[in-house]
Design a protein around this motif. Structure first.
Motif, PDB file in Angstrom:
ATOM      1  N   ILE A  15      53.946  43.188   3.809  1.00  0.00           N
ATOM      2  CA  ILE A  15      55.232  43.491   3.173  1.00  0.00           C
ATOM      3  C   ILE A  15      56.346  43.138   4.170  1.00  0.00           C
ATOM      4  N   ASP A  16      57.560  43.025   3.683  1.00  0.00           N
ATOM      5  CA  ASP A  16      58.761  42.989   4.540  1.00  0.00           C
ATOM      6  C   ASP A  16      58.827  41.831   5.534  1.00  0.00           C
ATOM      7  N   ARG A  17      58.223  40.705   5.263  1.00  0.00           N
ATOM      8  CA  ARG A  17      58.271  39.611   6.246  1.00  0.00           C
ATOM      9  C   ARG A  17      59.679  39.012   6.335  1.00  0.00           C
ATOM     10  N   TRP A  18      60.140  38.791   7.579  1.00  0.00           N
ATOM     11  CA  TRP A  18      61.370  38.054   7.848  1.00  0.00           C
ATOM     12  C   TRP A  18      61.150  37.248   9.131  1.00  0.00           C
ATOM     13  N   ASP A  19      62.166  36.516   9.591  1.00  0.00           N
ATOM     14  CA  ASP A  19      61.965  35.597  10.708  1.00  0.00           C
ATOM     15  C   ASP A  19      61.479  36.297  11.976  1.00  0.00           C
ATOM     16  N   HIS A  20      61.892  37.534  12.178  1.00  0.00           N
ATOM     17  CA  HIS A  20      61.583  38.229  13.423  1.00  0.00           C
ATOM     18  C   HIS A  20      60.821  39.539  13.202  1.00  0.00           C
ATOM     19  N   ASP A  42      62.500  37.787  21.337  1.00  0.00           N
ATOM     20  CA  ASP A  42      62.260  36.801  22.405  1.00  0.00           C
ATOM     21  C   ASP A  42      60.771  36.601  22.682  1.00  0.00           C
ATOM     22  N   GLY A  43      59.988  36.510  21.627  1.00  0.00           N
ATOM     23  CA  GLY A  43      58.564  36.254  21.773  1.00  0.00           C
ATOM     24  C   GLY A  43      57.725  37.465  22.117  1.00  0.00           C
ATOM     25  N   LYS A  44      58.367  38.629  22.251  1.00  0.00           N
ATOM     26  CA  LYS A  44      57.650  39.869  22.516  1.00  0.00           C
ATOM     27  C   LYS A  44      57.610  40.706  21.241  1.00  0.00           C
ATOM     28  N   VAL A  45      56.469  41.323  21.001  1.00  0.00           N
ATOM     29  CA  VAL A  45      56.253  42.054  19.754  1.00  0.00           C
ATOM     30  C   VAL A  45      56.167  43.546  20.033  1.00  0.00           C
ATOM     31  N   THR A  65      53.484  37.970  21.722  1.00  0.00           N
ATOM     32  CA  THR A  65      52.589  38.829  22.498  1.00  0.00           C
ATOM     33  C   THR A  65      53.040  40.275  22.386  1.00  0.00           C
ATOM     34  N   VAL A  66      52.107  41.166  22.124  1.00  0.00           N
ATOM     35  CA  VAL A  66      52.452  42.587  21.979  1.00  0.00           C
ATOM     36  C   VAL A  66      52.941  43.137  23.310  1.00  0.00           C
ATOM     37  N   GLU A  67      54.152  43.691  23.283  1.00  0.00           N
ATOM     38  CA  GLU A  67      54.787  44.246  24.478  1.00  0.00           C
ATOM     39  C   GLU A  67      54.630  45.758  24.548  1.00  0.00           C
ATOM     40  N   LEU A 114      65.660  50.318  22.847  1.00  0.00           N
ATOM     41  CA  LEU A 114      64.280  49.957  23.120  1.00  0.00           C
ATOM     42  C   LEU A 114      64.293  48.948  24.263  1.00  0.00           C
ATOM     43  N   PRO A 115      63.495  49.134  25.308  1.00  0.00           N
ATOM     44  CA  PRO A 115      63.590  48.294  26.504  1.00  0.00           C
ATOM     45  C   PRO A 115      63.589  46.793  26.189  1.00  0.00           C
ATOM     46  N   GLU A 116      64.510  46.096  26.851  1.00  0.00           N
ATOM     47  CA  GLU A 116      64.610  44.636  26.764  1.00  0.00           C
ATOM     48  C   GLU A 116      64.905  44.140  25.352  1.00  0.00           C
ATOM     49  N   THR A 117      65.526  44.978  24.531  1.00  0.00           N
ATOM     50  CA  THR A 117      65.918  44.574  23.181  1.00  0.00           C
ATOM     51  C   THR A 117      67.317  45.111  22.890  1.00  0.00           C
TER      52      THR A 117
END
Length: 225
Positions: A15-20, A42-45, A65-67, A114-117
């Motif tokens: 559900i809820d898919r978007w670019d990020h 930035d490529g971190k999940v 990659t899961v952060e 949230l760190p780095e976001t």
């Protein structure tokens, strides 16, 4: 249709898919419609309030990659520990959470963002043992709300796309007022990706007035389940 599945998931529904980001229901047939999400920055999940499912890691890998794993409600630890250990990352909780489930994964507390976001933390509710935060990114317009609002059947009347949680209807969360999201994703049910700001405003403004209709609908819903 069961209220909540206690067995491990055998599938998931996207559900809820978007670019990020993306959301999923690990048990599409349960009444609670426990929704989980992954946010890409930035490529971190960042995996939010997750319920695990087969092949979930393949879905997450599409975004990076899961952060870390994030828990936004003190009742939503769900499968956070297992997923965090599988990816060798910490579980993140808001700094003001008092009730934290014991886990084997490292626990980190965060405040502000949230760190780095750019996802800032919004304190939604902190009373009577209910500790809930939301995440809001002003630039992307994404709002993540785990419990205070939702689209699962027991949250909404027939006229609502999103509804305030039945227990919060008398006191709709003030912290969400004034936000202008382009997208809302929730912890129970699918989110809203069009006209989200207007939907949020209508959801909060009409919560008290529509409470009798919601309770009547829920009586019918749970009596027939």
């Amino acid at each position: 249709m069961p209220l909540k599945q206690s067995q491990p998931a055998t599938e998931f529904e996207e559900i809820d898919r978007w670019d990020h980001g993306v959301g999923w229901l690990a048990h599409p047939d349960e009444t609670m419609q426990r929704a989980s999400h992954a946010l890409e920055v930035d490529g971190k999940v960042w995996v939010v309030d997750p319920v695990d499912a087969p092949e979930l890691d393949d879905l997450l890998a599409e975004f990076g990659t899961v952060e870390g794993v994030v828990v936004l409600l003190n009742r939503h630890f769900r499968d956070a520990d297992e997923i965090a250990r599988r990816h060798d990352v910490p579980v993140y909780v808001p700094s003001w959470f008092d009730r934290v489930q014991e886990m084997r994964a490292p626990l980190k507390r965060f405040d502000g963002t949230l760190p780095e976001t750019d996802y800032r933390v919004v304190k939604v509710f902190d009373s009577f043992g209910w500790e809930e935060a939301a995440l809001y990114d002003d630039e992307s317009g994404t709002l993540v709300v785990p419990e205070a609002i939702g689209s699962a059947p027991y949250f909404t009347t027939e006229s609502e796309r999103l509804g305030v949680h039945p227990m919060l209807r008398p006191i709709p969360p003030k912290a969400l007022r004034g936000l202008r999201p382009e997208r809302i994703v929730v912890g129970h049910g699918a989110g809203v990706a069009d006209d989200a700001a207007s939907v949020l405003t209508a959801t909060l403004r009409g919560a008290r007035r529509r409470t009798p209709k919601l309770f009547a609908r829920n009586i019918r819903l749970f009596l027939t389940d």
